[in-house]
Write a protein that holds these residues in place. Sequence first.
Motif, short mmCIF file in Angstrom:
data_model
loop_
_atom_site.label_atom_id
_atom_site.label_comp_id
_atom_site.label_asym_id
_atom_site.label_seq_id
_atom_site.Cartn_x
_atom_site.Cartn_y
_atom_site.Cartn_z
N GLY A 1 -34.40 67.25 37.45
CA GLY A 1 -35.83 67.37 37.68
C GLY A 1 -36.51 68.19 36.60
O GLY A 1 -35.86 68.73 35.69
N GLU A 2 -37.84 68.29 36.72
CA GLU A 2 -38.61 68.99 35.69
C GLU A 2 -38.24 70.46 35.59
O GLU A 2 -38.12 71.01 34.49
N ALA A 3 -38.05 71.13 36.74
CA ALA A 3 -37.73 72.56 36.72
C ALA A 3 -36.38 72.81 36.06
O ALA A 3 -36.23 73.73 35.24
N THR A 4 -35.37 71.99 36.40
CA THR A 4 -34.05 72.15 35.80
C THR A 4 -34.08 71.87 34.31
O THR A 4 -33.49 72.61 33.52
N ALA A 5 -34.79 70.82 33.92
CA ALA A 5 -34.90 70.49 32.49
C ALA A 5 -35.57 71.62 31.72
O ALA A 5 -35.14 71.97 30.60
N ARG A 6 -36.59 72.22 32.32
CA ARG A 6 -37.29 73.32 31.66
C ARG A 6 -36.36 74.52 31.46
O ARG A 6 -36.31 75.12 30.38
N LEU B 1 -25.22 58.89 25.29
CA LEU B 1 -25.59 60.11 25.99
C LEU B 1 -25.98 61.27 25.07
O LEU B 1 -26.93 61.99 25.35
N ASP B 2 -25.21 61.48 24.01
CA ASP B 2 -25.37 62.72 23.24
C ASP B 2 -26.80 62.98 22.77
O ASP B 2 -27.29 64.11 22.89
N PRO B 3 -27.52 62.01 22.24
CA PRO B 3 -28.90 62.31 21.79
C PRO B 3 -29.94 62.25 22.90
O PRO B 3 -31.13 62.49 22.65
N LEU B 4 -29.53 61.96 24.12
CA LEU B 4 -30.48 61.74 25.21
C LEU B 4 -31.17 63.06 25.58
O LEU B 4 -30.51 64.08 25.82
N PRO B 5 -32.51 63.08 25.61
CA PRO B 5 -33.22 64.30 26.04
C PRO B 5 -32.75 64.73 27.42
O PRO B 5 -32.53 63.90 28.31
N ILE B 6 -32.58 66.03 27.60
CA ILE B 6 -31.98 66.55 28.83
C ILE B 6 -32.74 66.11 30.06
O ILE B 6 -32.16 65.86 31.12
N GLY B 7 -34.05 65.96 29.95
CA GLY B 7 -34.85 65.56 31.09
C GLY B 7 -34.66 64.12 31.51
O GLY B 7 -35.09 63.73 32.60
N GLU B 8 -34.00 63.31 30.67
CA GLU B 8 -33.77 61.91 31.01
C GLU B 8 -32.46 61.68 31.73
O GLU B 8 -32.17 60.55 32.15
N LEU B 9 -31.64 62.73 31.85
CA LEU B 9 -30.41 62.58 32.64
C LEU B 9 -30.79 62.32 34.08
O LEU B 9 -31.59 63.06 34.67
#
Length: 442
Positions: free
Chosen positions: A213-218, A201-209
């Motif tokens: 969604g795109e707005a939350t990741a942004r 999990l730790d290195p996972l890009p936030i948008g891949e959780l």
Amino acid sequence: MVNLSQPLESRATTAISARPRAAGGARIRPRVIAHVDMDAFYVSAERLDRPEWRQRPLIVGHDGPRSVVLSASYDLRALGVHSSQPVAQAKRLAPHAIVAEPRHARYQELSAGIMATLRQLSPAVEQVSVDEAYLDLSGALRGRGTPEELAARMRAGIREAVGLPASVGLAPNKFLAKMASGRAKPDGIFSIPPARVHEFLDPLPIGELFGVGEATARSLRLAGYSTAGQLAAARPEEVSKLLGQGAMKLALLARGIDDRPIVTEREEKSLGAEHTFGTDITDPATLERTLLWLAHRVAERARAADRLGEVVALKIRWEDFTTHSRQRRLERPSDAAAELAAAAVSLMRALPQPLPPVRLIGLRLDSLTPAGTGLQLSLDSTQDARRDAEETMDRINARFAGAVGPASLLGAGSPRRRIERGDEAGVAEGPAGNSPGAQGSG
């Protein structure tokens, strides 16, 4: 990250050695959750019955101007074709692709075989859609091998039962198992043992959780949280400023924490189907034929699920996107298309006439009950004969797409014929939140 080249025995040992201990030194058995996801399910089903398509690029969806892709073969996904994309756009990206008409009765038949196979391995099976399910393997592992060995047995059993490939994700909870199955595709197994959760999990890009969604990741990236590990280490109040009530749930997921149980019985509240016309319709006869067609789709799925419905609901959308809904309670619970269509047509005729041009029309069966408890004996032999005929059509159409149907739906002006000519979009159907028309198969 988890190393899939590592031998299965080594990964299993890692998982076992990481088991937590309770007070007094007793080991606590960790949960082992599997997420089973069929590979490009609709595409695989079509190729199963049409061997000549097995090496051909394939799109499953109604071939009409307002239709969307249900699923696409993996070679087309590399070209940018994806589920929920307009079919017209997909055809521009892949003009060489075959477009196959969906056969929902066949998909339900295959789904039943898949779920029956899974329940032979564990009684704790939660079906979440026609082509995916969660299993709690914690108890099933005793004396039966490692999680990976049980997953391999699961995949082999599905292939033997229905002839289709499946991918399996293994993890300590549902959230991680879902992410793992995505890494397993196509046709593989991906394991996230307890000791490797943070490594994954730790290195996972936030948008891949999963669920971000795109707005939350942004918003998170702008605030300095670009990975799941950074979010997991953040102070709760800081994340709450960004995400409000959803902050705690997302922070827990970033730490790999998900305590949701396996729900073995998920009660369906409704079954529905709707149709978007290629051009807006004003002809009442065409609308009534479309409602009859939708009624047969809904009734077929109700019988497959062994359910009766007490309420019929009509949905109708005008050319300006104004949408109206009306509903009526039946005299008795039913799964007969003729009764559902009669109720829907009656609701439509009760609307102010003449109707404005219609863009979309839909039919839904609500207040579902098990057929064995809600069915009342009928004194109408004609009604019983009609239902028997519909059940016979179910069995034929499960094997041969739309091979038989009411005579009124076989004419040149029928919805079925217009779909075959590509004049209209098709049916988006399924229980609420689980519509094959809204999401593609993996």
